[in-house]
Every structure is written in structure tokens, then in C-alpha cells.
Design a protein around this motif. Structure first.
Motif, PDB file in Angstrom:
ATOM      1  N   LEU A 124       9.926  -8.258  63.482  1.00 53.90           N
ATOM      2  CA  LEU A 124       9.435  -7.362  62.441  1.00 53.90           C
ATOM      3  C   LEU A 124       8.193  -7.935  61.785  1.00 53.90           C
ATOM      4  O   LEU A 124       8.088  -9.148  61.599  1.00 53.90           O
ATOM      5  CB  LEU A 124      10.504  -7.148  61.366  1.00 53.90           C
ATOM      6  CG  LEU A 124      11.791  -6.441  61.777  1.00 53.90           C
ATOM      7  CD1 LEU A 124      12.955  -7.342  61.471  1.00 53.90           C
ATOM      8  CD2 LEU A 124      11.918  -5.141  61.050  1.00 53.90           C
ATOM      9  N   ARG A 125       7.244  -7.090  61.433  1.00 52.59           N
ATOM     10  CA  ARG A 125       6.105  -7.486  60.594  1.00 52.59           C
ATOM     11  C   ARG A 125       6.386  -6.992  59.187  1.00 52.59           C
ATOM     12  O   ARG A 125       6.555  -5.786  58.965  1.00 52.59           O
ATOM     13  CB  ARG A 125       4.796  -6.883  61.104  1.00 52.59           C
ATOM     14  CG  ARG A 125       4.378  -7.429  62.458  1.00 52.59           C
ATOM     15  CD  ARG A 125       3.035  -6.877  62.890  1.00 52.59           C
ATOM     16  NE  ARG A 125       1.954  -7.435  62.094  1.00 52.59           N
ATOM     17  CZ  ARG A 125       1.165  -6.712  61.299  1.00 52.59           C
ATOM     18  NH1 ARG A 125       1.367  -5.431  61.168  1.00 52.59           N
ATOM     19  NH2 ARG A 125       0.209  -7.298  60.609  1.00 52.59           N
ATOM     20  N   ILE A 126       6.493  -7.909  58.237  1.00 55.67           N
ATOM     21  CA  ILE A 126       6.773  -7.563  56.849  1.00 55.67           C
ATOM     22  C   ILE A 126       5.467  -7.673  56.073  1.00 55.67           C
ATOM     23  O   ILE A 126       4.872  -8.743  55.992  1.00 55.67           O
ATOM     24  CB  ILE A 126       7.847  -8.489  56.252  1.00 55.67           C
ATOM     25  CG1 ILE A 126       9.129  -8.359  57.083  1.00 55.67           C
ATOM     26  CG2 ILE A 126       8.103  -8.144  54.798  1.00 55.67           C
ATOM     27  CD1 ILE A 126      10.219  -9.296  56.648  1.00 55.67           C
TER      28      ILE A 126
ATOM     29  N   ALA B 284      11.313  -2.871  58.992  1.00 52.87           N
ATOM     30  CA  ALA B 284      12.486  -2.343  59.680  1.00 52.87           C
ATOM     31  C   ALA B 284      12.219  -2.254  61.165  1.00 52.87           C
ATOM     32  O   ALA B 284      11.067  -2.122  61.604  1.00 52.87           O
ATOM     33  CB  ALA B 284      12.860  -0.969  59.135  1.00 52.87           C
ATOM     34  N   ALA B 285      13.321  -2.370  61.952  1.00 54.48           N
ATOM     35  CA  ALA B 285      13.235  -2.247  63.398  1.00 54.48           C
ATOM     36  C   ALA B 285      14.588  -1.797  63.922  1.00 54.48           C
ATOM     37  O   ALA B 285      15.625  -2.011  63.294  1.00 54.48           O
ATOM     38  CB  ALA B 285      12.823  -3.565  64.031  1.00 54.48           C
ATOM     39  N   THR B 286      14.593  -1.173  65.088  1.00 56.48           N
ATOM     40  CA  THR B 286      15.814  -0.716  65.739  1.00 56.48           C
ATOM     41  C   THR B 286      16.127  -1.620  66.917  1.00 56.48           C
ATOM     42  O   THR B 286      15.207  -1.984  67.683  1.00 56.48           O
ATOM     43  CB  THR B 286      15.661   0.729  66.226  1.00 56.48           C
ATOM     44  OG1 THR B 286      15.385   1.563  65.100  1.00 56.48           O
ATOM     45  CG2 THR B 286      16.920   1.214  66.912  1.00 56.48           C
TER      46      THR B 286
ATOM     47  N   THR C 219      16.876  -3.462  58.444  1.00 54.44           N
ATOM     48  CA  THR C 219      15.871  -3.384  57.390  1.00 54.44           C
ATOM     49  C   THR C 219      15.892  -4.680  56.599  1.00 54.44           C
ATOM     50  O   THR C 219      16.953  -5.131  56.161  1.00 54.44           O
ATOM     51  CB  THR C 219      16.120  -2.192  56.461  1.00 54.44           C
ATOM     52  OG1 THR C 219      16.135  -1.000  57.241  1.00 54.44           O
ATOM     53  CG2 THR C 219      15.036  -2.095  55.400  1.00 54.44           C
ATOM     54  N   VAL C 220      14.704  -5.280  56.385  1.00 55.63           N
ATOM     55  CA  VAL C 220      14.579  -6.528  55.631  1.00 55.63           C
ATOM     56  C   VAL C 220      13.751  -6.247  54.383  1.00 55.63           C
ATOM     57  O   VAL C 220      12.682  -5.636  54.466  1.00 55.63           O
ATOM     58  CB  VAL C 220      13.926  -7.636  56.465  1.00 55.63           C
ATOM     59  CG1 VAL C 220      13.751  -8.890  55.636  1.00 55.63           C
ATOM     60  CG2 VAL C 220      14.759  -7.929  57.698  1.00 55.63           C
ATOM     61  N   SER C 221      14.264  -6.694  53.227  1.00 58.74           N
ATOM     62  CA  SER C 221      13.541  -6.573  51.966  1.00 58.74           C
ATOM     63  C   SER C 221      13.350  -7.958  51.379  1.00 58.74           C
ATOM     64  O   SER C 221      14.288  -8.760  51.323  1.00 58.74           O
ATOM     65  CB  SER C 221      14.312  -5.685  50.984  1.00 58.74           C
ATOM     66  OG  SER C 221      14.486  -4.383  51.513  1.00 58.74           O
TER      67      SER C 221
END
Length: 800
Positions: free
Chosen positions: A110-112, A95-97, A81-83
Motif C-alpha cells: 500500500l502507498r499511504i 487501502a488494498a484488496t 485499510t490502514v489509518s
């Protein structure tokens, strides 16, 4: 602020532990770009969290503006998870797995998405619409009223502030929209109102001149506008008016104002004046110093220029006038006096049926035209604006026929007994007088011949030539009847209708034609009909006249009562002429209509056979009607040639390729297999006044004759005839005649021979052929003409 998403690329590396049962870990190499999120200078931190490893790490801000770092994670499935933070606030998450594998690198994207919502937009402020003073020159101590009108967005509170640039004035209410002001001293003062709403302001000022009491002076308000010097930025020349790529461009700031584009005399080029960096409402002109021809182009700053026949170096000057300020810019070019293109390509035989010449309407209005009725889009109307037909019943269908360009409108077919167009005296029908001599012609698409039992198909009528009524007991009509085109005529005292049928159409499948012409009318004591607008039926005598012609309505599509509708026939247009109805009148009207179809101004009516099809301007095939060749008419090229015993009259087709210093004219003939009979005029130029001419003819010798002002006509012929009978059918042979103005010598050549077939010393004048008519192929037996040509004497070899 633009709200978009960004891409986070995570490179994940895993590696195995050192023992068989030892722990295994991997690494995630993380790079985040924030330029597509909240403005980069607002992003303060990027945080990555891995679960279930429960690892959190802030990424470092890199010199290239990205955020990056390395995460070491246990092997297995991890959620990344990126914030992204702007201060304490999260402005985007993603977020991605990913499966962490030992001794392998993994990558996750990831697309933020920016979650801050839309960015701010500018607000709207007030507008001072009007500002005025009750007096512009008050006296010292005199109070004047200042009024303003201010508008602002709905619900916005507006505040006002009056200010001045002089210390002697006083506002009564400086914070109001309108106020009063006075000054304790004389002098000039600018009074300014500032209106503010939604944090935005607008200001406007008025200039006041305060005068001292008893002063003998006044004031004047001066407003000056500076008009900068207008300029032509550049001049461009194009090989032709239609060309899109310039052959040369001469710039205003360049040192060389010479255009070196190849130009020859007789060639029309395009010239465009560049209006400069700030074009405005300006007028443009072009002039030259060498006697060329200049006409306006499609745009105000474009022109078409044709150099003089003598060619030479020409200086052309463009001018531009804007707000009373003028600019001029000159450039030079050289026009080669050698004419081009090759004479073999100089003549255009193309019919307008596959070209772009007008219509819109085929009939040509002449001084004797009484009315010209065409389709207006909703009804038939006179182009002179005098007659309007009122639809009776539902409108028929209409079709745009693309045989010509622009297309012509075909109206019909008609509904049975319902649709027609009627014009009575109240709608201008009296503009056409058919009480005595007259001619009427209709351009129409024929329907099936009605046969002997079916009702007639009435195209145009006045009153009731059949089925008379108490109101309309007489009249005339053009119609398809039985197996003919027919003109019916009935007077109230005649006791029965008479008719003039033209049965020349009897064997034809007229319903297949894209169009046809039919004419009829009265000439003295007879009526006459003409199929195809040229053949004449046997004239029928008529001894009586209409008792009250002015009371008879005109109709198109049927009789005024609705009887005998045209049904499957259709109408293009109708023309009325005051001349008596004779074959010559028919031929003149239809000849002029069809004459506009051929390029180079030819006037002709074609000789065709039934079933011939032409390709229209829209690419579709259209069957054409046949036309007879009565001999006296100019006729067209058939399969690329002018047939023997026919002639073709042109205006100004090749005269521009001749010169008063001398010229050559010629023709290419096709052997028809009967050359022993050859004779007649190959081609002739005659000026409009018939005082100057030049002729190349066969008698069957080769002959050349000229007539110039102040000189008797002179001619010279070869000493003997040519071996015509030895020329195989279909072979081409070139005849050329030249006139040299400097010596008066006349020469003629056959098939490019090196020497003239005319006797040495043959002389004549050189007429001016810049206007007039060219006739081709008059009474020429045993041969046909495939092309004609002309060229200046300086280039005579081209014609030989």
C-alpha cells in the motif's frame, strides 16, 4: 515539513481448517514505516481494518521505528485499510484488496499518502533600513531626535520598543518609530530600537556620548575590523598549462616543500596557488630564483613557468596580498637540462587553416594601412572606427565560415539591384585617400565568371567607374568581369574607363573556392590588378587624376547607384593601403594575411593547384584557390615537404632548443630522383640584426658555417660529395651539424654516421640563436625537406 508517501508491506498467510467443512483462516503480517509521513515522533498509532472480516487491530511500535503486527483473517477476498494517527487526527490512509488463501502466504503493498497538507513555512519580519540621531554628542539634559525607517511585509502591524544601556536617559515616546531622548548624566550610552511584526523582530543601535556642560573633552567613535592573516594553502604544479591533473601538490602544513614532478628545461608547466580556506579579493605573484620565464595563467592565482635552459634545482615563491596583508610560500623542484620531446616531434608544420590561430580577420594591419573594413554584425565598418557603411536595401545573408577558428563572417550573396553598403564623406569615407597612389584588396568568395554578356560583379568601388552620374562622374572598382578579375578606373576628364584585367583566373572554376583575394590600385601613371593577391596583370597607363575624389562615396556589393551588384559573390573584408599598387604590395598584403595561418610564426603564401580541399576547423571540407610560386616568396610544406628551389621563413621555431654552450641542427631530406643536381641551403639561423648566423648547406658537398660576434664567418665542407645518385627516389636521409662552444669544433654527420664528414680541426664561433629567423630550403635542388630539428650539444646523439 516534507509531504510524501510511504509504502506498507503486508505479508498475508492463510492456512486450512482441520475438517473438510471447517472454517479456514489466514494471517496478515503487517509492517508500516512512518518516516516518510508526518514526523515519526508525531505518529501515535497505526490501525489496520479488514473487511468483510470486520477485524480491527492496532499495530505495535517496533524498536526500529516501524509499526507491525499479525492479523488472522478468514480465507477469501479481504479489503485491508490502514489509518495512521497523530493524536486523534488521521494523517494518512491507504487501502488494498487481497485474496486470503489457505496454506499460502500473500503480500500486499500500500502507498499511504500524508493528508495533513503542506507544512508551515517561515514568516517575514520587519527590517530596520535606517537609524540616526540628530546629534551624537549632546550635553547633559540636551534633547536629541532619534529617527528610524522600518519596512515590513504588506499588512503587517509593526510595534516599536526603544531601550538603552544606561540608567540616566529618558525617551519621550519609547514605543514610537521616532522619538526624542535626553540624559541627566554624562557618559556613553547605546540606544537600541527593536521593531517587531508577524512575531519576528529586528534591532539596530546607535552609540551616543553625553558630555558635561563646559567640558574640555570630546569623543571619538572607533570601529575596528580584524583582518586575519591571509594564507596560500598549497601550491600545485601541472605537467603543462592545459593539464587538469596536478603532477605534485605541496601543502602549507606539510614538512616537505619539494615538488618531485619530472620537469625538463624548455618545458612549460602550470603552477596554481591555492588561495586557502577563505579566498577573497587578492592579488597573486610568482617569482623564481633560477632565471626561468614566468607568465600569468588564465586565473589570477595561476601561472606558466618555463625553467632556464641550464635547468637545475629551482625555488619558486608564490605571494598573495589581501587587504594589505601579504603571505609568501616557497617550494622547490628540479628541471632536467635534457630537452624533450624528441627532435623528430619538435617541429609543427600544421597550417592554421585546421588549427586555432587568429583571425578573427585575415588582413594584417600595418603602418601603411589606411582602413580595414570588416563585418560588424549589422554592417561593414572600419576597425579604426573612422568609416561606417550604411546599408542600402535589405541586408544580405551572412555565413560563419569554419575553415578557420574562430570562424570568419561571409556576407552575401546580394539581392539583385537592391542591397549595397555605402559610405560617403559624412560617414568617414574621406579617411581613405585614393586620389593618387593607393592599393585596395578584398577577401571574397567568388561567384561564377559573368561571361562576356552578363553584368559585372562589383565587390568594392569608389564613385562610378562605369555608369557615371552628374554627382559621381568618376571613380574606380574591383570586380569580376567576363572571365577575369578586373580593376576599373575612370576620371572625369579621361573620356572613358580604363581597366586592368588579370586573366590568370580564366580557366578556373572560381565559384567553387571558399575564398580568394583580389587587389588593385594606382602607382604613378599606371593602374594594376592582381588575381589571388599575387599575380600582376599587364599594367595600364593612366594620364589623368580625379577632379574631386573626396566627393565620391565608397561602396561594397555594387556601385553606389546599385549597378552591377555582386549577386552570387560574397565579401569577407576589405583593406586599403597607402602604398602604390605593385605586385610586391599585393604579395605583402596577402602574404601577411595567409601567413598567420601556419603554426610557429611562419610567413608564407601557399603553392596549391586548383581543386585542392582543406579540412576546416569545423571538420568540413573547403576548396582552396591556387597560388603561383614566383620563387621569391616563402612557400609552405606540400605533402609534408619543403620543395626544392623554395624557402620557408620561420621566427623562433627551434631556437629555444639551442644553447650558447653548443648545439646541433639538422634536417631530414627526401630524395627526389635528381640528386646529381643537389645544392643550396638546407637550413639557416640568422639573428634579427644579421650579425650572427649558422648554416647547413650543400654545394654539393656537406658544409657547415657559423658567424659569431667579433669573429669572421667560418665554414667547413666535406672532402668529397656524397653518393647522391645512388639514393633511390623517396628515400629519407638525415643531415646534422654540431657546434661545440668549448672547443669551437664544427662537425657534421650524414645518416647517423659515427664520424664527422667535415675535416678534423674545423672550428668556428657559436652564435646566440635565441631570436631571429630560420630559413629552410633556399634554392635546394634535387631534394625536399621533410623535417628539421635542433638539440643541445650535450645530447648530440639525438640529432645524429
Amino acid at each position: 515539513m516534507t509531504k510524501t508517501s510511504t509504502v506498507l508491506a503486508l505479508v498475508i498467510a492463510g492456512c486450512g481448517g482441520s475438517g473438510g467443512g471447517g472454517s479456514q483462516v489466514g494471517q496478515v503480517v503487517t509492517v508500516v514505516r512512518t518516516d516518510a509521513l508526518t514526523a515519526p515522533d508525531q505518529v501515535t498509532a497505526v490501525r489496520v481494518f479488514a473487511s468483510p472480516a470486520n477485524v480491527t487491530q492496532d499495530l505495535a511500535h517496533q524498536p526500529d521505528g516501524t509499526f507491525g503486527g499479525v492479523l488472522t483473517l478468514p480465507v477469501g477476498v479481504q479489503t485491508i485499510t490502514v489509518s495512521v494517527y497523530a493524536g486523534p487526527s488521521v494523517v494518512g490512509t491507504g487501502a488494498a484488496t487481497v485474496a486470503i488463501q489457505a496454506n499460502a502466504a500473500s503480500q500486499v503493498t500500500l502507498r499511504i499518502v500524508d493528508s495533513t497538507g503542506p507544512g508551515p513555512t517561515p514568516g517575514q519580519g520587519p527590517i530596520i533600513v535606517a537609524l540616526s540621531a540628530s546629534k551624537m554628542t549632546p550635553l547633559v539634559g540636551e534633547s536629541i531626535a532619534l529617527s528610524a525607517r522600518v519596512v515590513a511585509p504588506a499588512g503587517a502591524a509593526v510595534t516599536y520598543a526603544w531601550s538603552q544601556d544606561c540608567a540616566s536617559g529618558t525617551f519621550t515616546t519609547p514605543a514610537a518609530e521616532s522619538t526624542s531622548w535626553s540624559s541627566s548624566a554624562a557618559g556613553a550610552c547605546a540606544l537600541t530600537l527593536t521593531a517587531t511584526a508577524n512575531g519576528l523582530a529586528d534591532a539596530s543601535a546607535v552609540a551616543i556620548q553625553v558630555l558635561a556642560p563646559g567640558s574640555a573633552t570630546g569623543s571619538v567613535s572607533i570601529v575596528g575590523t580584524f583582518v586575519p592573516r591571509t594564507t596560500i594553502g598549497a601550491i600545485s604544479a601541472y605537467p603543462s598549462p592545459a593539464a587538469t591533473e596536478a603532477g605534485c601538490t605541496v601543502g602549507r602544513t606539510g614538512a616537505d616543500g619539494t615538488c618531485r614532478m619530472a620537469v625538463h628545461s624548455g618545458q612549460t608547466i602550470g603552477i596554481t596557488l591555492d588561495p586557502g580556506a577563505a579566498p577573497g579579493a587578492a592579488t597573486y605573484a610568482l617569482r623564481d630564483g633560477c632565471g626561468g620565464a614566468i607568465v600569468p595563467g588564465a586565473a589570477a592565482s595561476s601561472f606558466q613557468w618555463t625553467p632556464p635552459s641550464a635547468g637545475g634545482f629551482c625555488v619558486l615563491t608564490g605571494t598573495k596580498v589581501e587587504d594589505g596583508v601579504a603571505d609568501a610560500f616557497a617550494f622547490g623542484l628540479y628541471a632536467d637540462p635534457v630537452l624533450a620531446p624528441s627532435p623528430r616531434q619538435a617541429f609543427d608544420w600544421t597550417p592554421h587553416a585546421v588549427g586555432t590561430a587568429p583571425p578573427p580577420h585575415a588582413f594584417v594591419e600595418q603602418p601603411t594601412t589606411a582602413a580595414h573594413v570588416v563585418w560588424s554584425g549589422t554592417t561593414f565598418a572600419d576597425t579604426h572606427g573612422r568609416i561606417t557603411f550604411v546599408p542600402q536595401g535589405a541586408l544580405p545573408s551572412t555565413t560563419a565560415v569554419g575553415l578557420w577558428s574562430p570562424a570568419e563572417t561571409l556576407v552575401g550573396p546580394w539581392a539583385t539591384g537592391a542591397t549595397r553598403f555605402v559610405a560617403d564623406a559624412a560617414h568617414g569615407a574621406s579617411a581613405v585617400d585614393t586620389s593618387g597612389d593607393f592599393t585596395v584588396c578584398v577577401k571574397f568568395k567568388p561567384g561564377l565568371h559573368p561571361g562576356m554578356t552578363a553584368p559585372n560583379k562589383t565587390l568594392v568601388a569608389r564613385g562610378q567607374a562605369e555608369f557615371p552620374t552628374a554627382a559621381w562622374p568618376e571613380g574606380w572598382a574591383l570586380m569580376q568581369m567576363h572571365e577575369a578579375y578586373c580593376f576599373h578606373y575612370l576620371t572625369a576628364t579621361a573620356g572613358g574607363a580604363i581597366m586592368s584585367p588579370d586573366t590568370s583566373v580564366t580557366p578556373e572554376a572560381v565559384e567553387t573556392y571558399a575564398f580568394d583575394y583580389m587587389c588593385g590600385g594606382r602607382a604613378g601613371g599606371q593602374i594594376l590588378a592582381g588575381a589571388h593577391g599575387q599575380s600582376g596583370a599587364l599594367a595600364t597607363a593612366v594620364a589623368t587624376a580625379f577632379s574631386d575624389e573626396s566627393a565620391l562615396p565608397l561602396s561594397i556589393g555594387s556601385y553606389p547607384t546599385g549597378d552591377d551588384p555582386t549577386l552570387d559573390a560574397s565579401v569577407y573584408e576589405v583593406i586599403f593601403d597607402t602604398r602604390p599598387a605593385t605586385v610586391d604590395t599585393f604579395r605583402d598584403i596577402v602574404g601577411a594575411a595567409e601567413g598567420t595561418r601556419l603554426a610557429n610564426g611562419a610567413v608564407w603564401v601557399p603553392r596549391r593547384v586548383a581543386g585542392e580541399t582543406a579540412t576546416g576547423a569545423d571538420g568540413q571540407g573547403y576548396p582552396l584557390p591556387p597560388y603561383a610560386n614566383p620563387g621569391r616568396w616563402p612557400v609552405p610544406v606540400v605533402d609534408g615537404t619543403v620543395p626544392g628551389n623554395a624557402q620557408l621563413g620561420y621566427r623562433r621555431p627551434l631556437a629555444e632548443r639551442t644553447s650558447t654552450t653548443g648545439y646541433c641542427i639538422g634536417a631530414e631530406l627526401v630524395a627526389d630522383g635528381a640528386w646529381a643536381d643537389v645544392g643550396g641551403i638546407v637550413l639557416t639561423f640568422i639573428d634579427d640584426a644579421a650579425t650572427q648566423s649558422t648554416r647547413l648547406y650543400l654545394d654539393p658537398r656537406v658544409c657547415f658555417a657559423t658567424e659569431a660576434p667579433g669573429q669572421a664567418a667560418t665554414s667547413a665542407c666535406s672532402a668529397s660529395t656524397l653518393p647522391y645518385d645512388s639514393w633511390p627516389p623517396g628515400s629519407l636521409h638525415r643531415f646534422t651539424a654540431c657546434a661545440d662552444a668549448s672547443s669551437g669544433a664544427l662537425t657534421a654527420y650524414v645518416d647517423g654516421a659515427a664520424t664527422s664528414v667535415l675535416p678534423a680541426g674545423a672550428t668556428g664561433g657559436v652564435p646566440d640563436l635565441s631570436s631571429g629567423v630560420l630559413t629552410i630550403g633556399s634554392s635546394l635542388g634535387g631534394a625536399s625537406i621533410s623535417r628539421v630539428f635542433a638539440c643541445p650539444f650535450a645530447d648530440a646523439a639525438r640529432c645524429q
